[in-house]
Design a protein around this motif. Structure first.
Motif, mmCIF file in Angstrom:
data_model
loop_
_atom_site.group_PDB
_atom_site.id
_atom_site.type_symbol
_atom_site.label_atom_id
_atom_site.label_comp_id
_atom_site.label_asym_id
_atom_site.label_seq_id
_atom_site.Cartn_x
_atom_site.Cartn_y
_atom_site.Cartn_z
ATOM 1 N N PHE A 222 0.423 3.033 -0.790
ATOM 2 C CA PHE A 222 -0.443 1.876 -1.014
ATOM 3 C C PHE A 222 0.346 0.615 -0.739
ATOM 4 O O PHE A 222 1.578 0.606 -0.756
ATOM 5 N N GLU A 223 -0.373 -0.452 -0.467
ATOM 6 C CA GLU A 223 0.248 -1.714 -0.077
ATOM 7 C C GLU A 223 -0.507 -2.887 -0.676
ATOM 8 O O GLU A 223 -1.664 -2.747 -1.101
ATOM 9 N N TYR A 225 -2.672 -6.151 -0.920
ATOM 10 C CA TYR A 225 -3.825 -6.618 -0.164
ATOM 11 C C TYR A 225 -4.103 -8.037 -0.634
ATOM 12 O O TYR A 225 -3.568 -8.495 -1.649
ATOM 13 N N ALA A 231 -4.368 -1.837 -1.349
ATOM 14 C CA ALA A 231 -5.030 -0.988 -0.362
ATOM 15 C C ALA A 231 -4.332 0.370 -0.370
ATOM 16 O O ALA A 231 -3.136 0.464 -0.091
ATOM 17 N N ARG A 233 -3.913 4.266 0.947
ATOM 18 C CA ARG A 233 -4.159 5.167 2.076
ATOM 19 C C ARG A 233 -4.023 6.615 1.605
ATOM 20 O O ARG A 233 -3.102 6.948 0.853
ATOM 21 N N LYS A 239 -6.246 6.450 8.063
ATOM 22 C CA LYS A 239 -6.808 5.219 8.614
ATOM 23 C C LYS A 239 -7.699 4.491 7.608
ATOM 24 O O LYS A 239 -7.925 3.293 7.718
ATOM 25 N N GLU A 240 -8.219 5.230 6.640
ATOM 26 C CA GLU A 240 -9.132 4.629 5.664
ATOM 27 C C GLU A 240 -8.340 3.898 4.575
ATOM 28 O O GLU A 240 -7.293 4.361 4.126
ATOM 29 N N LYS A 241 -8.860 2.750 4.138
ATOM 30 C CA LYS A 241 -8.261 1.996 3.049
ATOM 31 C C LYS A 241 -9.197 2.014 1.843
ATOM 32 O O LYS A 241 -10.369 1.651 1.959
ATOM 33 N N ILE A 243 -9.797 0.181 -1.526
ATOM 34 C CA ILE A 243 -9.392 -1.094 -2.111
ATOM 35 C C ILE A 243 -9.509 -1.042 -3.634
ATOM 36 O O ILE A 243 -10.528 -0.624 -4.191
#
Length: 258
Positions: A222-223, A225, A231, A233, A239-241, A243
């Motif tokens: 995760f990262e 946002y 976000a 993964r 490819k899907e995020k 949130i």
């Protein structure tokens, strides 16, 4: 004179008014601060106001199950749950519950709940105003929870077994709940996402948002946002995020790190 304060979370206006009148008849020295009618309105109110002394909270609200509120905010005051459905009783006491009242609410049952609240408040004052952890008390008094292990899935004229551990995530779309497995197969679950969340082990599953419940084994990374959100993964679909709101970001990190 310092008044003790309360709010009512109830989407039926007349029911809320009747509860207010009954409570103030029993305790006229109390002050009502707000009558809130939805999950969103309640979260917004708690984010901009100090905690009251007591919350009366209906379990089924117009925009969902009230337990979604606790994934957005932390309520540290006492809660008396109200509902017409007894099936939620155990779940209610896992949150900061003082008592649980079935509708239509009777004066003697409300009086009993008030007396329990007053005893707790007196105890807190004797402890030099230290916060009393109602949630911890409820957990000590509650029975161990048995979480769902499998679902029965209908397929044409037959049925199959779906083990919960094989589900990477659950998703709700137009009130239809789908279980997505690690091998990317989709199975419709014949119950709401809210009910599914209640039955899952919170060590393994996390309610990411109103549409999605994640299995911890499906989280790849995760990262940060924008707006303080996260976000996420998934291993099943990089490819899907997914949130996660700023309000739930800390809870998600704690879940990952537990």
């Amino acid at each position: 004179m310092i008044h003790k304060t309360f709010i009512i979370v109830e989407d039926e206006i007349r029911s809320g008014e009747m509860l207010r009148d009954l409570f103030l008849e029993l305790r006229p020295e109390w002050k009502m601060l707000a009558h809130l009618k939805s999950i969103e309105e309640t979260v917004d109110w708690f984010n901009s106001h100090e905690q009251p002394d007591l919350v009366f909270m209906d379990i089924e609200l117009a925009d969902g199950n009230c337990f979604n509120i606790f994934s957005e905010i932390k309520i540290t005051c006492g809660i008396i749950f109200t509902t017409a459905y007894s099936e939620f009783a155990l779940k209610a006491f896992e949150q900061n519950s003082i008592d649980y009242l079935l509708k239509p609410i009777k004066a003697r049952e409300l009086e009993r709940a008030i007396l329990k609240l007053e005893q707790l408040l007196e105890f807190i004052e004797q402890q030099s105003n230290q916060f009393f952890d109602y949630q911890h008390l409820a957990k000590l008094l509650s029975k161990p929870t048995v979480y769902r292990q499998r679902f029965m899935i209908s397929r044409n004229d037959s049925f199959m077994k779906l083990d919960v551990k094989d589900v990477a995530h659950f998703v709700s779309d137009n009130r239809v709940t789908t279980a997505v497995t690690f091998d990317n197969k989709h199975h419709i679950i014949s119950q709401s996402l809210d009910k599914t969340e209640q039955e899952l082990d919170p060590v393994m599953f996390f309610r990411a948002n109103r549409q999605t419940i994640l299995n911890i084994e499906a989280v790849d990374q995760f990262e940060s946002y924008f707006g303080g959100k996260l976000a996420v993964r998934l291993k099943t679909d990089p490819k899907e995020k997914i949130i996660i709101s700023q309000a739930k970001a800390a809870a998600f990190k704690s879940w990952i790190n537990s």
